[in-house]
Design an enzyme around this catalytic site. Structure first.
Site, PDB file in Angstrom:
ATOM      1  N   ARG A  11      13.196  39.445  83.960  1.00 42.16           N
ATOM      2  CA  ARG A  11      12.752  40.831  83.840  1.00 42.16           C
ATOM      3  C   ARG A  11      11.567  40.829  82.889  1.00 42.16           C
ATOM      4  O   ARG A  11      11.550  40.110  81.886  1.00 42.16           O
ATOM      5  CB  ARG A  11      13.839  41.737  83.283  1.00 42.16           C
ATOM      6  CG  ARG A  11      13.328  43.178  83.200  1.00 42.16           C
ATOM      7  CD  ARG A  11      14.345  44.150  82.703  1.00 42.16           C
ATOM      8  NE  ARG A  11      13.736  45.487  82.628  1.00 42.16           N
ATOM      9  CZ  ARG A  11      14.231  46.456  81.906  1.00 42.16           C
ATOM     10  NH1 ARG A  11      15.336  46.288  81.205  1.00 42.16           N
ATOM     11  NH2 ARG A  11      13.623  47.628  81.879  1.00 42.16           N
ATOM     12  N   HIS A  12      10.586  41.655  83.213  1.00 43.59           N
ATOM     13  CA  HIS A  12       9.383  41.741  82.382  1.00 43.59           C
ATOM     14  C   HIS A  12       9.729  42.065  80.931  1.00 43.59           C
ATOM     15  O   HIS A  12      10.796  42.606  80.622  1.00 43.59           O
ATOM     16  CB  HIS A  12       8.421  42.787  82.940  1.00 43.59           C
ATOM     17  CG  HIS A  12       8.967  44.187  82.912  1.00 43.59           C
ATOM     18  ND1 HIS A  12       9.000  44.953  81.770  1.00 43.59           N
ATOM     19  CD2 HIS A  12       9.512  44.939  83.883  1.00 43.59           C
ATOM     20  CE1 HIS A  12       9.537  46.125  82.030  1.00 43.59           C
ATOM     21  NE2 HIS A  12       9.859  46.147  83.314  1.00 43.59           N
ATOM     22  N   GLY A  13       8.802  41.775  80.056  1.00 39.16           N
ATOM     23  CA  GLY A  13       8.962  42.087  78.642  1.00 39.16           C
ATOM     24  C   GLY A  13       8.790  43.575  78.368  1.00 39.16           C
ATOM     25  O   GLY A  13       8.371  44.353  79.233  1.00 39.16           O
ATOM     26  N   THR A  15       7.539  47.138  77.399  1.00 37.19           N
ATOM     27  CA  THR A  15       6.262  47.829  77.553  1.00 37.19           C
ATOM     28  C   THR A  15       6.194  49.007  76.587  1.00 37.19           C
ATOM     29  O   THR A  15       7.197  49.401  75.977  1.00 37.19           O
ATOM     30  CB  THR A  15       6.086  48.380  78.985  1.00 37.19           C
ATOM     31  OG1 THR A  15       7.019  49.445  79.186  1.00 37.19           O
ATOM     32  CG2 THR A  15       6.262  47.291  80.028  1.00 37.19           C
ATOM     33  N   TRP A  17       5.883  52.096  77.431  1.00 35.03           N
ATOM     34  CA  TRP A  17       6.742  53.175  77.933  1.00 35.03           C
ATOM     35  C   TRP A  17       8.219  52.849  77.730  1.00 35.03           C
ATOM     36  O   TRP A  17       9.014  53.747  77.500  1.00 35.03           O
ATOM     37  CB  TRP A  17       6.440  53.470  79.394  1.00 35.03           C
ATOM     38  CG  TRP A  17       5.220  54.333  79.587  1.00 35.03           C
ATOM     39  CD1 TRP A  17       4.248  54.596  78.670  1.00 35.03           C
ATOM     40  CD2 TRP A  17       4.858  55.026  80.765  1.00 35.03           C
ATOM     41  NE1 TRP A  17       3.295  55.409  79.219  1.00 35.03           N
ATOM     42  CE2 TRP A  17       3.646  55.686  80.511  1.00 35.03           C
ATOM     43  CE3 TRP A  17       5.426  55.143  82.029  1.00 35.03           C
ATOM     44  CZ2 TRP A  17       3.006  56.474  81.457  1.00 35.03           C
ATOM     45  CZ3 TRP A  17       4.775  55.916  82.981  1.00 35.03           C
ATOM     46  CH2 TRP A  17       3.584  56.585  82.692  1.00 35.03           C
ATOM     47  N   ARG A  63       3.113  45.054  84.488  1.00 33.88           N
ATOM     48  CA  ARG A  63       4.032  44.569  83.449  1.00 33.88           C
ATOM     49  C   ARG A  63       4.746  43.297  83.876  1.00 33.88           C
ATOM     50  O   ARG A  63       4.955  42.387  83.071  1.00 33.88           O
ATOM     51  CB  ARG A  63       5.013  45.665  83.045  1.00 33.88           C
ATOM     52  CG  ARG A  63       5.889  46.214  84.167  1.00 33.88           C
ATOM     53  CD  ARG A  63       6.526  47.544  83.715  1.00 33.88           C
ATOM     54  NE  ARG A  63       7.486  48.099  84.651  1.00 33.88           N
ATOM     55  CZ  ARG A  63       7.197  48.972  85.601  1.00 33.88           C
ATOM     56  NH1 ARG A  63       5.943  49.377  85.774  1.00 33.88           N
ATOM     57  NH2 ARG A  63       8.145  49.457  86.369  1.00 33.88           N
ATOM     58  N   GLU A  86       9.433  47.664  91.141  1.00 31.49           N
ATOM     59  CA  GLU A  86      10.512  48.499  90.632  1.00 31.49           C
ATOM     60  C   GLU A  86      10.713  49.701  91.555  1.00 31.49           C
ATOM     61  O   GLU A  86       9.797  50.098  92.285  1.00 31.49           O
ATOM     62  CB  GLU A  86      10.199  48.968  89.210  1.00 31.49           C
ATOM     63  CG  GLU A  86      11.304  49.787  88.554  1.00 31.49           C
ATOM     64  CD  GLU A  86      12.652  49.073  88.434  1.00 31.49           C
ATOM     65  OE1 GLU A  86      13.253  48.741  89.480  1.00 31.49           O
ATOM     66  OE2 GLU A  86      13.115  48.871  87.300  1.00 31.49           O
ATOM     67  N   HIS A 149      11.801  43.618  87.745  1.00 32.45           N
ATOM     68  CA  HIS A 149      12.102  44.786  86.919  1.00 32.45           C
ATOM     69  C   HIS A 149      13.616  44.983  86.807  1.00 32.45           C
ATOM     70  O   HIS A 149      14.390  44.330  87.497  1.00 32.45           O
ATOM     71  CB  HIS A 149      11.452  46.023  87.534  1.00 32.45           C
ATOM     72  CG  HIS A 149      10.000  45.824  87.828  1.00 32.45           C
ATOM     73  ND1 HIS A 149       9.017  46.127  86.917  1.00 32.45           N
ATOM     74  CD2 HIS A 149       9.367  45.329  88.918  1.00 32.45           C
ATOM     75  CE1 HIS A 149       7.824  45.829  87.438  1.00 32.45           C
ATOM     76  NE2 HIS A 149       8.016  45.341  88.644  1.00 32.45           N
TER      77      HIS A 149
END
Length: 190
Positions: A11-13, A15, A17, A63, A86, A149
């Protein structure tokens, strides 16, 4: 029985948001310093694990793509694949989670439920994510590193664990994590 090759799902790091509690969905915000550090840590774990011979795929969203670039321990070629994006969250995209809860409090009776993603006005819907992620998995021809995601990762892992995708809420999430899936078993590496 699952017939899929071994996968390493990242999963992306974190962000900007994520940090501020905003719904990203199909939109994007940049990785924070923490998110970039998480991606580099994923790269170190992958180098230690050894993923030679694994093909790399990533959601084309910024991301995830940036995470993939930072996590690739040997500069592997990364193939973007929209099926790894996502879930689209329609009118809720960009809103703070508190505002979404205020708009639809009946969807948040259980604090641990994620089924509210299925009710985003103009959103994609969870069944659609399940269809596109299954299609991605069915097209694989060998072991792969997949950068994606939160919701997409959970649904992918349901398929790989031979669970109904509707069980996605029961799987843990987390930012900057890696899950190794092999022969219907899951191991968290980070």
């Amino acid at each position: 029985m699952s017939h899929y090759p071994d996968l390493l799902i990242l999963r992306h790091g974190e962000t900007e948001w994520n940090r501020s509690g905003r719904m990203q969905g199909e939109q994007d915000s940049p990785l924070t310093d923490t998110g970039r550090a998480q991606a580099r840590r994923q790269g170190a774990l992958l180098a230690e694990f050894g993923c030679d011979g694994y093909r790399w795929f990533s959601s084309p969203q910024g991301r995830a793509w940036h995470t993939a670039k930072l996590a690739s321990p040997s500069g592997a070629a990364i193939t973007p694949d929209a099926r790894l994006a996502e879930i689209a969250t329609g009118a809720w995209t960009g809103l703070e989670f508190a505002d979404i809860r205020a708009q639809a409090p009946h969807l948040f009776v259980r604090d641990d439920s994620l089924s509210w993603y299925d009710h985003a006005p103009g959103g994609e819907g969870l069944a659609s994510v399940a269809i596109r992620t299954r299609a991605f998995l069915d097209a694989l021809t060998g072991p792969a590193v997949v950068v994606t995601h939160g919701i997409t990762s959970r649904i992918l892992r349901c398929h790989l664990l031979d669970q109904p995708w509707e069980m996605f809420e029961t799987l843990e999430g987390g930012q900057g994590v890696i899950y190794h899936l092999s022969k219907r078993h899951q191991q968290r590496l980070s």
